[in-house]
Design an enzyme around this catalytic site. Sequence first.
Site, short mmCIF file in Angstrom:
data_model
loop_
_atom_site.label_atom_id
_atom_site.label_comp_id
_atom_site.label_asym_id
_atom_site.label_seq_id
_atom_site.Cartn_x
_atom_site.Cartn_y
_atom_site.Cartn_z
N GLY A 704 61.24 -14.19 -0.95
CA GLY A 704 60.33 -14.17 -2.09
C GLY A 704 61.08 -14.24 -3.40
CG PHE A 708 62.30 -8.81 -13.97
CD1 PHE A 708 62.71 -9.15 -15.24
CD2 PHE A 708 61.06 -8.20 -13.83
CE1 PHE A 708 61.92 -8.89 -16.34
CE2 PHE A 708 60.27 -7.94 -14.91
CZ PHE A 708 60.69 -8.29 -16.19
N GLY A 709 64.04 -11.59 -10.38
CA GLY A 709 65.05 -11.80 -9.36
C GLY A 709 64.48 -12.32 -8.06
CB VAL A 711 62.75 -10.39 -2.26
CG1 VAL A 711 62.70 -9.37 -1.13
CG2 VAL A 711 62.17 -9.80 -3.53
CG ASP A 830 51.85 -7.82 -11.40
OD1 ASP A 830 50.75 -8.39 -11.58
OD2 ASP A 830 52.90 -8.44 -11.16
#
Length: 994
Positions: A704, A708-709, A711, A830
């Site tokens: 994923g 911000f980054g 997974v 969120d």
Amino acid sequence: MANLMTFLLSLPLFFFFLTVPPPATCSTNQTDQLSLLAIKSSLQDPQRALTSWNQSLPFCSWRGVQCRGDRVVALTLSALGLVGSLSPHIGNLSLLTNITLRDNSFQGPIPPQITLLTRLQLLDLRNNSFTGEIPKNISNCPDLVQLDFTMNLLSGAIPNELGFLPKLEVIGFSRNRFSGLIPSSIGNLTTLQRLSLGSCRLSGEIPDSLGRLRRLSFLQLSENGFTGSIPHGLFNISTIKYFDVSVNSLEGVIPSTIGVTLPNIAVLLLERNLFSGPIPSSISNASLIEWIVLSSNNFTGPVPNLERLTLIQDFFLHSNLIEDDMSFISSLTNSTKLERFDVSENMLSGSLPESLANLSVLVNMFDIHKNQIHGSIPSGIGNLVNLDVVDLSHNLLDGLIPMSMSKLSNMHNLFMGRNRFGGELPSLFGNMTLLSRIQLDGNELSGNVPSSLGSFSSLLELDLSENKFTGSIPQEIMRLSSLSIVLNLSHNALEGSIPSEVGSLRNLAALDLSSNRLSGVIPTSLSSCVSLQRLYLDENLLQGEIPAVMSSLMGLQELDLSRNNLSGSIPSFLENLKLQKLNLSFNRLQGEVPSRGVFTNVSSVSLDGNQGFCGGIGELKFPACKGAESSKGKLSTLWKILIPILVFGGLCIVVLVFLKCKKTEEKPRPVVSSDDTIGVQLLRLSYADLLKATNGFSESNVVGFGRFGSVYEAVLDDEKAIVAAVKVLNLDVRGASKTFMAECRALGGIRHRNLVKLVSVCDSVDFKGNDFKALVYEFKANGSLDKWLHNSNEDFKSLSIIQRLNIALDIAHGIKYLHFGSASSIIHGDLKPSNILLDHDMVACVGDFGLAKIASNVLPSLYESNASSFGIKGTLGYVPPEYGAFGSISMQGDVYSFGIILLEMFTNKRPTNDLFGGEVNLHRYVSSALPNGLMEIIDPELEMGGLKMEFIGSILNIGVSCSKENPRDRMPITLVENELADILAQLQPFSLDV
């Protein structure tokens, strides 16, 4: 000049032929190709299923196109995610015999040009969103064999012209918006085998002409507004296997010969009508029958002999006027496939026969509640080892509960209340650890409440009220954090104090310990039961003051502490709760009565039988409090002194905390210790450990991406194969470091079954000396909820109603824990399906493997929101409207997002669907369809029938209540959790259907 005039006059005709598709009689293979390209041009193709449809390839090799020679004869485009309208150019494919467009998102009308396809045999448009009427010239396609328009939005009357299709074998029109009557001309279709008109909004009487359909095998007329009686001719069609007229207003008597004239009948569904008279004894001749559902009618007389029905699986006869004894059960012992048996709410009498033990071992539902059955339970009930639901409540049963029930280890629901069972509650219940609901209220059970009930880790409801239990309340029961519906031990002879373990009941909605002999004080640990809506401790021997810590029970609606020995004053926090009923009568309370909240309504509060009350509203007729004015003056002076001191002290503390946190952020930490995560022990993992576990952060390990980054899937221990998900922060993105710190603080100290577990935190440097930050979570094998809802991949099968409801309840559990379950309340900010992860057992966990969430440790009030220093943006469609207006976050914002997710789960429509725009959104789309338009909006993958539509309505009502525009109008998450749990418990008997 004449030639010029002729040319000018021909221009309009020339342009007409440029804009209108050429007639089918002029079709060629070139026309076929151009027509296919025109069809593609009117569609959106998000899955790129039609990429082969280009002029570089022969059109006969295009996906879904079948040719004979060089002409198109079949167009099969099932389940390709296509969106848009069906082009009228379809009418140019003059040799088409097969059109299959099922399971897409086609919209708009069915083009009338389809009626130009005179060779058409199959037209399958099932499960789309076609609107408008059925083309009236459909009879121009005389070769039609199958018409399937099931699950669309078609309206208007069913055209009479259908009766002029001599070869028609299948009519599938269920789940549309038709109106009017069934055309009598359908009776002319002598070749018809399947007639499906369920949930079509049709009305009037069923035409007699249907009795001429001599080849009919499948008849579905359910969930309409049909009146009158069933035409006698339909009972004489010997080929019928499936007969469904349920949920109408039909009346009359079922013919006595039905079992003879319908020898092939397998499914007979007559439920929820107005049928009367006896159940025909000839039903015993229908030896092929599998389902008999006659519930909710006015049938009378005895149950006929059923011994020849060896294939029967479901026998539903509840809510009728049947008068018989229970000996007819013996005639079902040959039915080796029987699974569900429900004869509840009749006038049955007699005792349960010993032959109960010889019923099919497959029986998982046995319901006889609300009859007049007496005697004891046969010990042979223990042979029915697959029983899941047993409801014997509201009868005259007596004797001891047989020990043989200990074999029923697969049971989830046991209802035996309102009988005359006696003796001690046997220890057998210790083996039935899957039980989720136990109702034994209103019996004559005695002895101690077994502590073995504390091993029921799935228990949602326990009701032992109105018995003769003695002794103390077992601590083990009070530790059952799974309890969420009710714990009712009232009207017994229990004594001792209320165990302090009561604080473990964080999810409980109702606690009733009234009418016992309980003593001691009200435990302060009760303040942890933040989901409580109803608390009854009346008629005991409790003493001491009402504990102030109960102010945390913000969802409390009813509180009864009457008839005890409580002393002290009425705590002021009671006027701040949203109480609807408060009873403090007959205690030793005194002092000033509050004058706000529930105390303003004399019909909602009871204070009789106390002494020394003063003040309150005038209607309560208490004397004014002496010295009230002077005391108020003293207090006012005191506050004037204290407030500046408190404000200054508070500012100092905030500055000191800020400086300490700033220093902590700047300090390099190779590994976050357990102290940094509020006392929870985490694995210690270095950059090298994570590099190895992710195969060097390989792209093949990526599961994923977020704001911000990325997974990664990781194997932390090769020998033990510990799988985890590693979220690596991209520190070049503004706000990534802040997010890292926020998640560490928010998630490090919490643990909950429905929150993704934080395994480790790595704050270090990589081998090049660059800063490296990563969060390591438990890996969830079944991916995100978003993939299960919207992925057409076969690996992601459609979720059942029970699965969806369980997932929704899991999410609610997780949100409630974030808001109320730890010292620092956390706002997710969120919530969306891609952030809901499913483990191997499909248990849902709130996590963050889509866009990154930001949690706040600042606790605003339930309805008011503080500005967020993190600047939460959320995700379009799921973010509540007030976030955009005020740039702030609140717990009610999370509730809004949850409501949208719930609506999406049961409609399978994202809030960003093309259907929505302007004034129309997912909330309004669903609310406008409630309560009568559900069939038009629910996910077409959900197979519905009978009562289950009422459950879907209840679920969608919750979603609508959660997603209201005004935060104050939204349903509290504690109430959401309890409502969903109650619906789930009611659905268990129908789990095989859904």
